[in-house]
Design an enzyme around this catalytic site. Structure first.
Site, PDB file in Angstrom:
ATOM      1  N   SER A 140      43.730  28.598  52.196  1.00  0.00           N
ATOM      2  CA  SER A 140      44.407  29.752  52.791  1.00  0.00           C
ATOM      3  C   SER A 140      45.723  29.352  53.460  1.00  0.00           C
ATOM      4  CB  SER A 140      43.481  30.413  53.821  1.00  0.00           C
ATOM      5  OG  SER A 140      42.343  30.958  53.188  1.00  0.00           O
ATOM      6  N   ILE A 168      41.234  24.375  40.155  1.00  0.00           N
ATOM      7  CA  ILE A 168      42.247  24.851  39.216  1.00  0.00           C
ATOM      8  C   ILE A 168      41.575  25.353  37.936  1.00  0.00           C
ATOM      9  CG2 ILE A 168      44.361  24.300  37.988  1.00  0.00           C
ATOM     10  CD1 ILE A 168      44.475  24.278  41.131  1.00  0.00           C
ATOM     11  N   GLN A 347      20.481  46.180  41.869  1.00  0.00           N
ATOM     12  CA  GLN A 347      19.359  46.785  42.592  1.00  0.00           C
ATOM     13  C   GLN A 347      18.735  47.918  41.789  1.00  0.00           C
ATOM     14  OE1 GLN A 347      18.382  45.426  45.389  1.00  0.00           O
ATOM     15  NE2 GLN A 347      16.779  46.858  46.015  1.00  0.00           N
ATOM     16  N   GLY A 350      16.248  46.734  39.445  1.00  0.00           N
ATOM     17  CA  GLY A 350      15.064  46.085  39.993  1.00  0.00           C
ATOM     18  C   GLY A 350      14.960  44.645  39.522  1.00  0.00           C
ATOM     19  N   GLY A 351      13.748  44.208  39.225  1.00  0.00           N
ATOM     20  CA  GLY A 351      13.544  42.824  38.808  1.00  0.00           C
ATOM     21  C   GLY A 351      14.273  42.467  37.530  1.00  0.00           C
ATOM     22  N   GLU A 374      43.117  33.967  44.911  1.00  0.00           N
ATOM     23  CA  GLU A 374      44.399  34.668  45.064  1.00  0.00           C
ATOM     24  C   GLU A 374      44.623  35.091  46.515  1.00  0.00           C
ATOM     25  OE1 GLU A 374      45.806  34.040  42.596  1.00  0.00           O
ATOM     26  OE2 GLU A 374      44.951  34.705  40.712  1.00  0.00           O
TER      27      GLU A 374
END
Length: 391
Positions: A140, A168, A347, A350-351, A374
Protein backbone atom coordinates in the site's frame (compact mmCIF):
# COMPACT_ATOMS: atom_id res chain seq x y z
CA UNK A 1 -29.85 17.30 -13.40
CA UNK A 2 -26.32 17.38 -11.96
CA UNK A 3 -23.75 16.35 -14.58
CA UNK A 4 -22.46 13.44 -12.49
CA UNK A 5 -25.98 12.14 -11.89
CA UNK A 6 -26.84 12.57 -15.54
CA UNK A 7 -23.76 10.55 -16.55
CA UNK A 8 -24.78 7.84 -14.11
CA UNK A 9 -28.39 7.70 -15.19
CA UNK A 10 -27.56 7.22 -18.87
CA UNK A 11 -24.95 4.50 -18.58
CA UNK A 12 -27.31 1.61 -19.23
CA UNK A 13 -28.09 3.12 -22.61
CA UNK A 14 -25.18 1.45 -24.36
CA UNK A 15 -24.81 2.15 -28.04
CA UNK A 16 -24.96 -0.45 -30.78
CA UNK A 17 -21.17 -0.81 -31.00
CA UNK A 18 -20.87 -1.36 -27.25
CA UNK A 19 -23.56 -4.03 -27.27
CA UNK A 20 -21.74 -5.70 -30.16
CA UNK A 21 -18.54 -5.68 -28.07
CA UNK A 22 -20.43 -7.30 -25.18
CA UNK A 23 -21.93 -9.97 -27.42
CA UNK A 24 -18.65 -10.77 -29.17
CA UNK A 25 -16.77 -11.07 -25.87
CA UNK A 26 -19.46 -13.15 -24.22
CA UNK A 27 -19.55 -15.53 -27.19
CA UNK A 28 -15.76 -15.96 -27.12
CA UNK A 29 -15.77 -16.55 -23.35
CA UNK A 30 -18.63 -19.04 -23.52
CA UNK A 31 -16.85 -21.10 -26.17
CA UNK A 32 -13.19 -20.83 -25.15
CA UNK A 33 -13.06 -20.05 -21.42
CA UNK A 34 -16.13 -21.16 -19.47
CA UNK A 35 -15.94 -24.88 -20.44
CA UNK A 36 -12.36 -25.09 -19.15
CA UNK A 37 -12.31 -22.69 -16.19
CA UNK A 38 -12.86 -25.29 -13.47
CA UNK A 39 -10.19 -27.60 -14.89
CA UNK A 40 -7.71 -24.72 -15.20
CA UNK A 41 -8.41 -23.84 -11.58
CA UNK A 42 -8.09 -27.41 -10.33
CA UNK A 43 -4.90 -28.11 -12.27
CA UNK A 44 -3.41 -24.64 -11.79
CA UNK A 45 -2.98 -24.50 -15.53
CA UNK A 46 -2.13 -21.24 -17.28
CA UNK A 47 -3.95 -21.12 -20.67
CA UNK A 48 -1.23 -19.14 -22.41
CA UNK A 49 -2.49 -19.99 -25.88
CA UNK A 50 -6.09 -18.98 -25.15
CA UNK A 51 -5.05 -15.67 -23.60
CA UNK A 52 -2.79 -14.83 -26.52
CA UNK A 53 -5.52 -15.80 -28.99
CA UNK A 54 -7.56 -12.83 -27.77
CA UNK A 55 -5.13 -10.62 -29.66
CA UNK A 56 -7.13 -11.52 -32.76
CA UNK A 57 -10.14 -9.86 -31.13
CA UNK A 58 -8.18 -6.73 -30.26
CA UNK A 59 -7.90 -7.53 -26.56
CA UNK A 60 -4.12 -7.11 -26.51
CA UNK A 61 -4.51 -3.34 -26.76
CA UNK A 62 -8.10 -2.48 -25.90
CA UNK A 63 -7.52 1.20 -25.17
CA UNK A 64 -4.18 1.50 -26.97
CA UNK A 65 -3.84 3.82 -29.97
CA UNK A 66 -4.47 2.32 -33.38
CA UNK A 67 -1.14 3.39 -34.94
CA UNK A 68 0.59 0.64 -32.93
CA UNK A 69 -2.09 -1.98 -33.49
CA UNK A 70 -4.38 -1.09 -30.63
CA UNK A 71 -8.16 -1.13 -30.75
CA UNK A 72 -8.46 2.53 -29.73
CA UNK A 73 -11.50 1.87 -27.54
CA UNK A 74 -12.56 3.75 -24.43
CA UNK A 75 -12.53 2.77 -20.77
CA UNK A 76 -16.24 2.01 -20.72
CA UNK A 77 -15.71 -0.32 -23.69
CA UNK A 78 -12.90 -2.01 -21.74
CA UNK A 79 -15.12 -2.45 -18.69
CA UNK A 80 -17.70 -4.22 -20.84
CA UNK A 81 -15.01 -6.60 -22.13
CA UNK A 82 -13.58 -7.45 -18.72
CA UNK A 83 -17.05 -7.91 -17.24
CA UNK A 84 -18.02 -10.36 -19.98
CA UNK A 85 -14.76 -12.32 -19.75
CA UNK A 86 -14.99 -12.52 -15.96
CA UNK A 87 -18.42 -14.11 -16.16
CA UNK A 88 -16.52 -17.11 -17.53
CA UNK A 89 -13.41 -16.78 -15.33
CA UNK A 90 -12.32 -13.75 -13.27
CA UNK A 91 -8.66 -14.88 -13.26
CA UNK A 92 -8.57 -15.06 -17.05
CA UNK A 93 -10.12 -11.61 -17.38
CA UNK A 94 -7.79 -10.06 -14.81
CA UNK A 95 -4.69 -11.28 -16.63
CA UNK A 96 -5.83 -9.52 -19.79
CA UNK A 97 -6.56 -6.42 -17.69
CA UNK A 98 -3.03 -6.40 -16.26
CA UNK A 99 -1.51 -6.79 -19.72
CA UNK A 100 -3.55 -3.84 -20.98
CA UNK A 101 -2.53 -1.68 -18.03
CA UNK A 102 1.14 -2.34 -18.77
CA UNK A 103 0.68 -1.64 -22.49
CA UNK A 104 -1.21 1.58 -21.75
CA UNK A 105 1.67 2.93 -19.67
CA UNK A 106 4.02 2.49 -22.62
CA UNK A 107 1.49 4.02 -25.01
CA UNK A 108 0.76 6.99 -22.76
CA UNK A 109 4.22 7.78 -21.39
CA UNK A 110 6.63 6.21 -23.87
CA UNK A 111 8.43 8.04 -26.65
CA UNK A 112 7.81 7.10 -30.27
CA UNK A 113 10.73 4.66 -30.40
CA UNK A 114 9.47 2.84 -27.30
CA UNK A 115 5.90 2.73 -28.59
CA UNK A 116 7.00 1.23 -31.91
CA UNK A 117 9.43 -1.24 -30.32
CA UNK A 118 7.08 -2.72 -27.74
CA UNK A 119 3.45 -2.08 -28.55
CA UNK A 120 2.83 -3.76 -31.93
CA UNK A 121 3.90 -7.09 -30.43
CA UNK A 122 1.95 -6.41 -27.23
CA UNK A 123 -1.28 -5.39 -28.95
CA UNK A 124 -1.17 -8.58 -31.03
CA UNK A 125 -0.41 -10.56 -27.85
CA UNK A 126 2.76 -11.93 -29.38
CA UNK A 127 4.25 -10.40 -26.25
CA UNK A 128 2.41 -10.54 -22.93
CA UNK A 129 2.96 -7.78 -20.38
CA UNK A 130 3.00 -7.64 -16.59
CA UNK A 131 2.97 -4.70 -14.19
CA UNK A 132 5.55 -4.77 -11.38
CA UNK A 133 5.03 -2.32 -8.51
CA UNK A 134 4.54 -4.24 -5.25
CA UNK A 135 7.58 -5.38 -3.26
CA UNK A 136 8.00 -7.61 -0.19
CA UNK A 137 8.11 -4.47 1.99
CA UNK A 138 6.13 -2.03 -0.15
CA UNK A 139 2.49 -2.70 -0.93
CA UNK A 140 0.00 0.00 0.00
CA UNK A 141 2.93 2.34 0.67
CA UNK A 142 4.07 2.17 -2.96
CA UNK A 143 6.43 5.13 -2.62
CA UNK A 144 8.54 3.08 -0.17
CA UNK A 145 9.76 0.65 -2.84
CA UNK A 146 13.45 -0.30 -2.60
CA UNK A 147 14.36 -1.95 -5.91
CA UNK A 148 17.38 0.10 -6.96
CA UNK A 149 18.31 1.06 -10.51
CA UNK A 150 21.79 2.56 -10.92
CA UNK A 151 23.24 4.03 -14.09
CA UNK A 152 26.21 2.18 -15.57
CA UNK A 153 27.99 1.62 -18.86
CA UNK A 154 29.43 4.23 -21.17
CA UNK A 155 27.62 7.55 -20.73
CA UNK A 156 25.13 5.82 -18.45
CA UNK A 157 23.75 3.74 -21.30
CA UNK A 158 22.35 1.06 -18.97
CA UNK A 159 20.64 0.65 -15.62
CA UNK A 160 21.68 -2.10 -13.23
CA UNK A 161 18.79 -3.29 -11.07
CA UNK A 162 18.86 -5.03 -7.70
CA UNK A 163 15.81 -5.96 -5.65
CA UNK A 164 12.59 -7.94 -5.99
CA UNK A 165 8.96 -7.46 -6.84
CA UNK A 166 6.26 -9.43 -5.04
CA UNK A 167 2.86 -10.85 -6.14
CA UNK A 168 3.44 -10.21 -9.85
CA UNK A 169 0.70 -11.73 -12.00
CA UNK A 170 2.03 -13.50 -15.06
CA UNK A 171 5.61 -13.48 -13.77
CA UNK A 172 7.67 -16.01 -15.66
CA UNK A 173 5.10 -16.19 -18.47
CA UNK A 174 5.02 -12.56 -19.58
CA UNK A 175 7.52 -11.26 -22.10
CA UNK A 176 7.62 -7.63 -20.88
CA UNK A 177 7.60 -6.16 -17.35
CA UNK A 178 6.71 -2.52 -16.71
CA UNK A 179 8.49 -2.02 -13.39
CA UNK A 180 8.69 0.81 -10.88
CA UNK A 181 12.24 1.20 -9.57
CA UNK A 182 14.16 3.64 -7.41
CA UNK A 183 16.60 5.84 -9.30
CA UNK A 184 16.84 8.66 -6.78
CA UNK A 185 15.91 9.87 -3.31
CA UNK A 186 13.50 8.15 -0.95
CA UNK A 187 9.83 8.83 -1.53
CA UNK A 188 7.76 9.23 -4.68
CA UNK A 189 10.11 11.69 -6.39
CA UNK A 190 12.84 9.06 -6.63
CA UNK A 191 10.72 6.47 -8.47
CA UNK A 192 11.11 5.79 -12.19
CA UNK A 193 9.60 3.34 -14.68
CA UNK A 194 11.55 0.87 -16.80
CA UNK A 195 10.30 -1.53 -19.47
CA UNK A 196 12.17 -4.79 -18.90
CA UNK A 197 12.24 -7.68 -21.38
CA UNK A 198 12.03 -11.22 -20.05
CA UNK A 199 15.49 -12.06 -21.39
CA UNK A 200 17.25 -9.19 -19.58
CA UNK A 201 20.49 -10.50 -18.01
CA UNK A 202 20.07 -10.93 -14.25
CA UNK A 203 16.26 -11.24 -14.33
CA UNK A 204 14.76 -14.34 -12.69
CA UNK A 205 11.53 -15.49 -11.08
CA UNK A 206 10.52 -17.12 -7.81
CA UNK A 207 8.40 -20.23 -7.45
CA UNK A 208 4.68 -19.92 -8.14
CA UNK A 209 2.73 -18.82 -5.08
CA UNK A 210 0.14 -21.23 -3.69
CA UNK A 211 -2.83 -18.86 -3.59
CA UNK A 212 -6.40 -18.93 -2.33
CA UNK A 213 -7.78 -18.05 -5.77
CA UNK A 214 -6.72 -17.11 -9.30
CA UNK A 215 -5.29 -20.63 -9.59
CA UNK A 216 -5.11 -20.47 -13.39
CA UNK A 217 -2.80 -17.48 -13.26
CA UNK A 218 0.84 -17.71 -12.08
CA UNK A 219 1.95 -15.27 -9.38
CA UNK A 220 5.65 -15.09 -8.59
CA UNK A 221 8.42 -12.84 -7.40
CA UNK A 222 10.35 -10.96 -10.07
CA UNK A 223 13.98 -10.89 -8.95
CA UNK A 224 16.69 -8.50 -10.13
CA UNK A 225 20.31 -9.46 -9.46
CA UNK A 226 22.62 -7.03 -11.23
CA UNK A 227 19.96 -7.03 -13.95
CA UNK A 228 21.04 -4.92 -16.92
CA UNK A 229 18.39 -2.89 -18.75
CA UNK A 230 19.11 -0.32 -21.51
CA UNK A 231 18.56 3.28 -20.35
CA UNK A 232 16.52 3.79 -23.52
CA UNK A 233 13.82 1.68 -21.83
CA UNK A 234 13.14 4.44 -19.27
CA UNK A 235 9.59 5.78 -19.64
CA UNK A 236 9.11 9.56 -19.58
CA UNK A 237 12.05 10.53 -17.35
CA UNK A 238 13.69 9.82 -14.02
CA UNK A 239 11.40 10.65 -11.13
CA UNK A 240 8.20 10.23 -13.16
CA UNK A 241 7.53 6.64 -12.11
CA UNK A 242 5.16 7.28 -9.22
CA UNK A 243 3.01 9.52 -11.40
CA UNK A 244 2.94 6.83 -14.10
CA UNK A 245 2.03 4.13 -11.57
CA UNK A 246 -0.84 6.12 -10.10
CA UNK A 247 -2.21 7.06 -13.52
CA UNK A 248 -2.20 3.42 -14.56
CA UNK A 249 -3.99 2.36 -11.41
CA UNK A 250 -7.03 4.54 -12.08
CA UNK A 251 -7.87 2.41 -15.10
CA UNK A 252 -6.69 -0.78 -13.43
CA UNK A 253 -9.13 -0.22 -10.58
CA UNK A 254 -12.03 0.03 -13.01
CA UNK A 255 -10.86 -3.12 -14.79
CA UNK A 256 -10.64 -5.18 -11.63
CA UNK A 257 -14.03 -3.89 -10.50
CA UNK A 258 -15.39 -5.09 -13.84
CA UNK A 259 -13.87 -8.50 -13.18
CA UNK A 260 -15.71 -8.59 -9.84
CA UNK A 261 -18.95 -7.55 -11.50
CA UNK A 262 -18.75 -10.28 -14.14
CA UNK A 263 -17.93 -12.91 -11.54
CA UNK A 264 -20.79 -11.81 -9.28
CA UNK A 265 -23.26 -11.84 -12.18
CA UNK A 266 -22.23 -15.39 -12.98
CA UNK A 267 -22.60 -16.44 -9.34
CA UNK A 268 -26.04 -14.82 -9.14
CA UNK A 269 -27.22 -16.48 -12.35
CA UNK A 270 -26.16 -19.86 -10.95
CA UNK A 271 -27.92 -19.16 -7.64
CA UNK A 272 -31.14 -18.07 -9.32
CA UNK A 273 -31.24 -21.18 -11.49
CA UNK A 274 -30.42 -23.44 -8.56
CA UNK A 275 -33.12 -21.87 -6.36
CA UNK A 276 -35.68 -22.59 -9.07
CA UNK A 277 -34.71 -26.26 -9.22
CA UNK A 278 -33.85 -27.19 -5.64
CA UNK A 279 -36.79 -28.44 -3.56
CA UNK A 280 -37.26 -28.39 0.20
CA UNK A 281 -40.38 -29.03 2.25
CA UNK A 282 -42.35 -29.82 -0.89
CA UNK A 283 -41.59 -26.77 -3.03
CA UNK A 284 -38.71 -25.11 -4.81
CA UNK A 285 -36.67 -22.96 -2.49
CA UNK A 286 -37.28 -19.81 -4.55
CA UNK A 287 -40.84 -19.93 -3.17
CA UNK A 288 -39.62 -19.08 0.34
CA UNK A 289 -39.80 -15.37 1.07
CA UNK A 290 -36.50 -15.33 2.98
CA UNK A 291 -34.68 -16.55 -0.11
CA UNK A 292 -36.66 -14.24 -2.38
CA UNK A 293 -35.48 -11.28 -0.31
CA UNK A 294 -31.88 -12.52 -0.54
CA UNK A 295 -32.14 -12.78 -4.33
CA UNK A 296 -33.74 -9.34 -4.53
CA UNK A 297 -30.86 -7.81 -2.56
CA UNK A 298 -28.29 -9.56 -4.74
CA UNK A 299 -29.91 -8.28 -7.92
CA UNK A 300 -30.05 -4.75 -6.50
CA UNK A 301 -26.41 -4.86 -5.42
CA UNK A 302 -25.25 -6.06 -8.83
CA UNK A 303 -27.08 -3.31 -10.65
CA UNK A 304 -25.94 -0.62 -8.22
CA UNK A 305 -22.38 -1.82 -8.81
CA UNK A 306 -22.84 -1.77 -12.57
CA UNK A 307 -24.24 1.76 -12.57
CA UNK A 308 -21.41 3.16 -10.41
CA UNK A 309 -18.75 1.34 -12.43
CA UNK A 310 -20.07 2.48 -15.81
CA UNK A 311 -20.34 6.05 -14.55
CA UNK A 312 -16.74 5.99 -13.27
CA UNK A 313 -15.49 4.59 -16.58
CA UNK A 314 -17.37 7.31 -18.44
CA UNK A 315 -15.67 9.94 -16.28
CA UNK A 316 -12.25 8.49 -17.07
CA UNK A 317 -13.11 8.54 -20.78
CA UNK A 318 -14.07 12.22 -20.49
CA UNK A 319 -10.97 12.99 -18.38
CA UNK A 320 -13.21 14.49 -15.71
CA UNK A 321 -11.38 16.27 -12.90
CA UNK A 322 -12.78 13.85 -10.33
CA UNK A 323 -12.22 10.66 -12.34
CA UNK A 324 -9.64 9.43 -9.81
CA UNK A 325 -12.11 9.71 -6.96
CA UNK A 326 -14.80 7.90 -8.94
CA UNK A 327 -12.37 5.15 -9.91
CA UNK A 328 -11.54 4.64 -6.25
CA UNK A 329 -15.23 4.69 -5.26
CA UNK A 330 -16.10 2.17 -7.95
CA UNK A 331 -13.23 -0.12 -7.06
CA UNK A 332 -14.07 -0.05 -3.35
CA UNK A 333 -17.83 -0.47 -3.71
CA UNK A 334 -17.94 -2.94 -6.57
CA UNK A 335 -15.27 -5.32 -5.30
CA UNK A 336 -16.72 -5.35 -1.77
CA UNK A 337 -20.33 -5.67 -2.91
CA UNK A 338 -19.72 -8.27 -5.61
CA UNK A 339 -17.70 -10.47 -3.27
CA UNK A 340 -20.68 -10.40 -0.91
CA UNK A 341 -23.00 -11.35 -3.78
CA UNK A 342 -20.83 -14.33 -4.71
CA UNK A 343 -20.67 -15.39 -1.07
CA UNK A 344 -24.46 -15.20 -0.81
CA UNK A 345 -24.73 -17.27 -3.99
CA UNK A 346 -22.69 -19.95 -2.27
CA UNK A 347 -25.08 -19.80 0.69
CA UNK A 348 -28.07 -20.25 -1.61
CA UNK A 349 -26.47 -23.47 -2.88
CA UNK A 350 -26.02 -24.78 0.65
CA UNK A 351 -23.54 -27.64 0.89
CA UNK A 352 -23.38 -27.95 -2.89
CA UNK A 353 -21.97 -24.45 -3.11
CA UNK A 354 -18.92 -25.69 -1.22
CA UNK A 355 -18.18 -28.26 -3.92
CA UNK A 356 -15.78 -27.43 -6.72
CA UNK A 357 -17.93 -28.85 -9.51
CA UNK A 358 -20.67 -26.25 -9.00
CA UNK A 359 -18.27 -23.40 -9.74
CA UNK A 360 -19.47 -21.13 -6.94
CA UNK A 361 -16.63 -21.64 -4.47
CA UNK A 362 -14.14 -20.83 -7.24
CA UNK A 363 -15.85 -17.50 -7.88
CA UNK A 364 -15.78 -16.68 -4.16
CA UNK A 365 -12.05 -17.46 -4.00
CA UNK A 366 -11.27 -15.56 -7.20
CA UNK A 367 -13.18 -12.42 -6.22
CA UNK A 368 -11.68 -12.15 -2.74
CA UNK A 369 -8.32 -10.86 -3.93
CA UNK A 370 -9.95 -8.01 -5.86
CA UNK A 371 -10.51 -6.25 -2.53
CA UNK A 372 -6.73 -6.22 -2.06
CA UNK A 373 -5.02 -5.61 -5.39
CA UNK A 374 -4.81 -2.38 -7.42
CA UNK A 375 -4.76 -0.68 -4.01
CA UNK A 376 -6.52 -2.21 -1.01
CA UNK A 377 -10.03 -1.02 -0.33
CA UNK A 378 -8.73 0.72 2.77
CA UNK A 379 -6.47 2.77 0.51
CA UNK A 380 -9.46 3.50 -1.73
CA UNK A 381 -11.11 5.13 1.28
CA UNK A 382 -7.99 7.22 1.85
CA UNK A 383 -8.08 8.42 -1.78
CA UNK A 384 -11.78 9.26 -1.62
CA UNK A 385 -11.38 11.11 1.67
CA UNK A 386 -8.47 13.15 0.33
CA UNK A 387 -10.59 14.28 -2.60
CA UNK A 388 -13.35 15.26 -0.19
CA UNK A 389 -11.20 17.33 2.16
CA UNK A 390 -8.96 18.80 -0.53
CA UNK A 391 -5.61 17.26 0.46
Amino acid sequence: MDAALDATATQFELNEDQRAIQDMTAAFAAENVAPHALDWDKERYFPNDVIRSTGELGFGGIYINEDVGGSGLGRLDAVLIFEALAAACPGFSSMISIHNMAAWMIDKFGNEDQRQRFLPKMTSFEWMGSYALTEPGAGSDAAALKTKATRSGGNGSDYVLNGAKQFISGAGESDVYVAMVRTGEDGPKGVSTLVIPKDAPGLSFGTAENKMGWHMQPTRQVIFEDCKVPAENLLSGEGDGFKIAMAGLDGGRLNIAACSLGGAQSAFDKALAYAHERKAFGKTIDQFQALQFKLADMETDINASRMLLYAAASKLDRKAHDAGKWSAMAKRFVTDTCFDVANEALQVHGGYGYLHDYGIEKLVRDLRVHQILEGTNEIMRVIIARHLIGK
